[in-house]
Design a protein around this motif. Structure first.
Motif, PDB file in Angstrom:
ATOM      1  N   GLY A  90      36.242  27.595  39.555  1.00  0.00           N
ATOM      2  CA  GLY A  90      37.060  28.103  40.650  1.00  0.00           C
ATOM      3  C   GLY A  90      38.286  28.813  40.113  1.00  0.00           C
ATOM      4  O   GLY A  90      38.820  28.457  39.068  1.00  0.00           O
ATOM      5  N   ILE A  91      38.717  29.850  40.831  1.00  0.00           N
ATOM      6  CA  ILE A  91      39.889  30.615  40.400  1.00  0.00           C
ATOM      7  C   ILE A  91      40.620  31.133  41.630  1.00  0.00           C
ATOM      8  O   ILE A  91      39.982  31.537  42.614  1.00  0.00           O
ATOM      9  N   ASP A  92      41.945  31.117  41.566  1.00  0.00           N
ATOM     10  CA  ASP A  92      42.708  31.611  42.714  1.00  0.00           C
ATOM     11  C   ASP A  92      42.784  33.138  42.686  1.00  0.00           C
ATOM     12  O   ASP A  92      42.437  33.786  41.697  1.00  0.00           O
ATOM     13  N   PHE A  93      43.252  33.695  43.776  1.00  0.00           N
ATOM     14  CA  PHE A  93      43.273  35.149  43.922  1.00  0.00           C
ATOM     15  C   PHE A  93      44.175  35.822  42.896  1.00  0.00           C
ATOM     16  O   PHE A  93      43.817  36.855  42.327  1.00  0.00           O
ATOM     17  N   ASN A  94      45.361  35.259  42.642  1.00  0.00           N
ATOM     18  CA  ASN A  94      46.307  35.901  41.721  1.00  0.00           C
ATOM     19  C   ASN A  94      45.760  36.006  40.305  1.00  0.00           C
ATOM     20  O   ASN A  94      45.907  37.041  39.653  1.00  0.00           O
ATOM     21  N   LYS A  95      45.118  34.960  39.807  1.00  0.00           N
ATOM     22  CA  LYS A  95      44.529  35.027  38.467  1.00  0.00           C
ATOM     23  C   LYS A  95      43.354  36.009  38.449  1.00  0.00           C
ATOM     24  O   LYS A  95      43.147  36.713  37.475  1.00  0.00           O
ATOM     25  N   SER A  96      42.614  36.044  39.533  1.00  0.00           N
ATOM     26  CA  SER A  96      41.506  37.003  39.643  1.00  0.00           C
ATOM     27  C   SER A  96      42.028  38.433  39.584  1.00  0.00           C
ATOM     28  O   SER A  96      41.441  39.295  38.926  1.00  0.00           O
ATOM     29  N   LEU A  97      43.114  38.659  40.272  1.00  0.00           N
ATOM     30  CA  LEU A  97      43.712  39.990  40.303  1.00  0.00           C
ATOM     31  C   LEU A  97      44.144  40.424  38.905  1.00  0.00           C
ATOM     32  O   LEU A  97      43.944  41.584  38.518  1.00  0.00           O
ATOM     33  N   GLN A  98      44.678  39.511  38.112  1.00  0.00           N
ATOM     34  CA  GLN A  98      45.062  39.825  36.727  1.00  0.00           C
ATOM     35  C   GLN A  98      43.847  40.304  35.926  1.00  0.00           C
ATOM     36  O   GLN A  98      43.938  41.261  35.158  1.00  0.00           O
ATOM     37  N   ILE A  99      42.737  39.631  36.093  1.00  0.00           N
ATOM     38  CA  ILE A  99      41.522  39.999  35.363  1.00  0.00           C
ATOM     39  C   ILE A  99      41.052  41.390  35.785  1.00  0.00           C
ATOM     40  O   ILE A  99      40.749  42.232  34.926  1.00  0.00           O
ATOM     41  N   ILE A 100      41.015  41.650  37.075  1.00  0.00           N
ATOM     42  CA  ILE A 100      40.572  42.954  37.572  1.00  0.00           C
ATOM     43  C   ILE A 100      41.519  44.053  37.080  1.00  0.00           C
ATOM     44  O   ILE A 100      41.070  45.122  36.646  1.00  0.00           O
ATOM     45  N   GLN A 101      42.810  43.799  37.112  1.00  0.00           N
ATOM     46  CA  GLN A 101      43.779  44.790  36.625  1.00  0.00           C
ATOM     47  C   GLN A 101      43.573  45.086  35.144  1.00  0.00           C
ATOM     48  O   GLN A 101      43.671  46.231  34.716  1.00  0.00           O
ATOM     49  N   SER A 102      43.273  44.056  34.362  1.00  0.00           N
ATOM     50  CA  SER A 102      43.016  44.272  32.936  1.00  0.00           C
ATOM     51  C   SER A 102      41.769  45.108  32.719  1.00  0.00           C
ATOM     52  O   SER A 102      41.748  45.999  31.862  1.00  0.00           O
ATOM     53  N   LEU A 103      40.733  44.835  33.470  1.00  0.00           N
ATOM     54  CA  LEU A 103      39.500  45.619  33.358  1.00  0.00           C
ATOM     55  C   LEU A 103      39.756  47.076  33.733  1.00  0.00           C
ATOM     56  O   LEU A 103      39.238  47.993  33.097  1.00  0.00           O
ATOM     57  N   PHE A 104      40.581  47.281  34.746  1.00  0.00           N
ATOM     58  CA  PHE A 104      40.940  48.642  35.151  1.00  0.00           C
ATOM     59  C   PHE A 104      41.753  49.337  34.054  1.00  0.00           C
ATOM     60  O   PHE A 104      41.479  50.484  33.696  1.00  0.00           O
ATOM     61  N   GLN A 105      42.734  48.646  33.499  1.00  0.00           N
ATOM     62  CA  GLN A 105      43.579  49.223  32.456  1.00  0.00           C
ATOM     63  C   GLN A 105      42.782  49.557  31.200  1.00  0.00           C
ATOM     64  O   GLN A 105      43.123  50.472  30.466  1.00  0.00           O
ATOM     65  N   GLU A 106      41.717  48.826  30.962  1.00  0.00           N
ATOM     66  CA  GLU A 106      40.851  49.093  29.810  1.00  0.00           C
ATOM     67  C   GLU A 106      39.809  50.168  30.117  1.00  0.00           C
ATOM     68  O   GLU A 106      38.924  50.435  29.314  1.00  0.00           O
ATOM     69  N   ASP A 107      39.892  50.768  31.297  1.00  0.00           N
ATOM     70  CA  ASP A 107      38.950  51.794  31.749  1.00  0.00           C
ATOM     71  C   ASP A 107      37.522  51.270  31.848  1.00  0.00           C
ATOM     72  O   ASP A 107      36.557  52.028  31.684  1.00  0.00           O
ATOM     73  N   LEU A 108      37.384  49.991  32.104  1.00  0.00           N
ATOM     74  CA  LEU A 108      36.057  49.412  32.301  1.00  0.00           C
ATOM     75  C   LEU A 108      35.665  49.431  33.771  1.00  0.00           C
ATOM     76  O   LEU A 108      34.493  49.280  34.109  1.00  0.00           O
ATOM     77  N   LEU A 109      36.669  49.615  34.618  1.00  0.00           N
ATOM     78  CA  LEU A 109      36.440  49.780  36.053  1.00  0.00           C
ATOM     79  C   LEU A 109      37.243  50.980  36.525  1.00  0.00           C
ATOM     80  O   LEU A 109      38.353  51.210  36.046  1.00  0.00           O
ATOM     81  N   THR A 110      36.679  51.719  37.465  1.00  0.00           N
ATOM     82  CA  THR A 110      37.440  52.800  38.086  1.00  0.00           C
ATOM     83  C   THR A 110      38.379  52.188  39.123  1.00  0.00           C
ATOM     84  O   THR A 110      38.255  51.009  39.480  1.00  0.00           O
ATOM     85  N   ARG A 111      39.299  52.991  39.615  1.00  0.00           N
ATOM     86  CA  ARG A 111      40.197  52.521  40.670  1.00  0.00           C
ATOM     87  C   ARG A 111      39.385  52.094  41.896  1.00  0.00           C
ATOM     88  O   ARG A 111      39.642  51.057  42.496  1.00  0.00           O
ATOM     89  N   ARG A 112      38.391  52.877  42.234  1.00  0.00           N
ATOM     90  CA  ARG A 112      37.561  52.560  43.407  1.00  0.00           C
ATOM     91  C   ARG A 112      36.808  51.247  43.208  1.00  0.00           C
ATOM     92  O   ARG A 112      36.775  50.400  44.091  1.00  0.00           O
ATOM     93  N   GLU A 113      36.191  51.083  42.035  1.00  0.00           N
ATOM     94  CA  GLU A 113      35.473  49.826  41.749  1.00  0.00           C
ATOM     95  C   GLU A 113      36.422  48.633  41.796  1.00  0.00           C
ATOM     96  O   GLU A 113      36.086  47.587  42.364  1.00  0.00           O
ATOM     97  N   SER A 114      37.598  48.802  41.206  1.00  0.00           N
ATOM     98  CA  SER A 114      38.596  47.723  41.224  1.00  0.00           C
ATOM     99  C   SER A 114      38.972  47.355  42.650  1.00  0.00           C
ATOM    100  O   SER A 114      39.032  46.167  43.000  1.00  0.00           O
ATOM    101  N   ASN A 115      39.216  48.367  43.468  1.00  0.00           N
ATOM    102  CA  ASN A 115      39.586  48.104  44.865  1.00  0.00           C
ATOM    103  C   ASN A 115      38.467  47.430  45.642  1.00  0.00           C
ATOM    104  O   ASN A 115      38.720  46.553  46.474  1.00  0.00           O
ATOM    105  N   LEU A 116      37.234  47.822  45.362  1.00  0.00           N
ATOM    106  CA  LEU A 116      36.099  47.177  46.037  1.00  0.00           C
ATOM    107  C   LEU A 116      35.970  45.710  45.624  1.00  0.00           C
ATOM    108  O   LEU A 116      35.710  44.838  46.462  1.00  0.00           O
ATOM    109  N   ILE A 117      36.158  45.438  44.346  1.00  0.00           N
ATOM    110  CA  ILE A 117      36.083  44.059  43.866  1.00  0.00           C
ATOM    111  C   ILE A 117      37.224  43.237  44.472  1.00  0.00           C
ATOM    112  O   ILE A 117      37.007  42.113  44.946  1.00  0.00           O
ATOM    113  N   ILE A 118      38.417  43.812  44.469  1.00  0.00           N
ATOM    114  CA  ILE A 118      39.560  43.100  45.046  1.00  0.00           C
ATOM    115  C   ILE A 118      39.302  42.795  46.518  1.00  0.00           C
ATOM    116  O   ILE A 118      39.586  41.684  46.989  1.00  0.00           O
TER     117      ILE A 118
END
Length: 155
Positions: free
Chosen positions: A92-120
């Protein structure tokens, strides 16, 4: 003009000396002296801003010749990092920690902005609006782990 707090300033400084290199080694006492703060403030910044969720691995050596090594990692090139992320997510993971992971994936160019927003959107508290917060965190963890595994194995 809005002033930054000392933690933000220290984080910005460490990231600037990290620059384009993959790692830096610092002495906690030297950084504390530079910013005229207590060494525990440096620990706080490192423990909260330089986490695996944010794309960093921190190693330290204690003692007189001790140091803190901050290594910028490529999240998906290193299978140990993915395993660490999955372990952090756990059952289990809370939303804030999840958001950190998604932001890191986005910053590493592993996710596009659109993909990140859809996951969020899919892991948002309003989307997973279960009465039981624990169930919400379990479902969020399953979604994130599935995404990480898909990214790792789908080239």
């Amino acid at each position: 003009m809005q002033s930054q707090n000392i933690s933000d300033i220290i984080e910005k400084y460490l990231k600037s000396i990290l620059g384009d290199s993959q790692q830096i080694e610092i002495k906690r006492s030297e950084i504390a002296e530079l910013f005229n703060c207590v060494p525990s403030q440096i620990n706080y910044v490192i423990n909260t801003r330089f986490t695996i969720q944010n794309g960093y691995v921190v190693k330290s050596k204690r003692g007189g010749g001790g140091y803190i090594r901050i290594v910028k990692v490529n999240l998906l090139d290193d299978s140990d990092v993915i395993k660490d992320l999955v372990n952090i997510i756990g059952d289990g993971i809370d939303f804030n920690k999840s958001l950190q992971i998604i932001q890191s994936l986005f910053q590493e160019d592993l996710l596009t902005r659109r993909e990140s927003n859809l996951i969020i959107a899919s892991i948002d508290k309003r989307t997973l609006a279960f009465e039981d917060r624990q169930i919400e965190n379990i479902v969020r963890a399953r979604i994130l782990i599935s995404i990480l595994n898909r990214l790792r194995y789908d080239d």
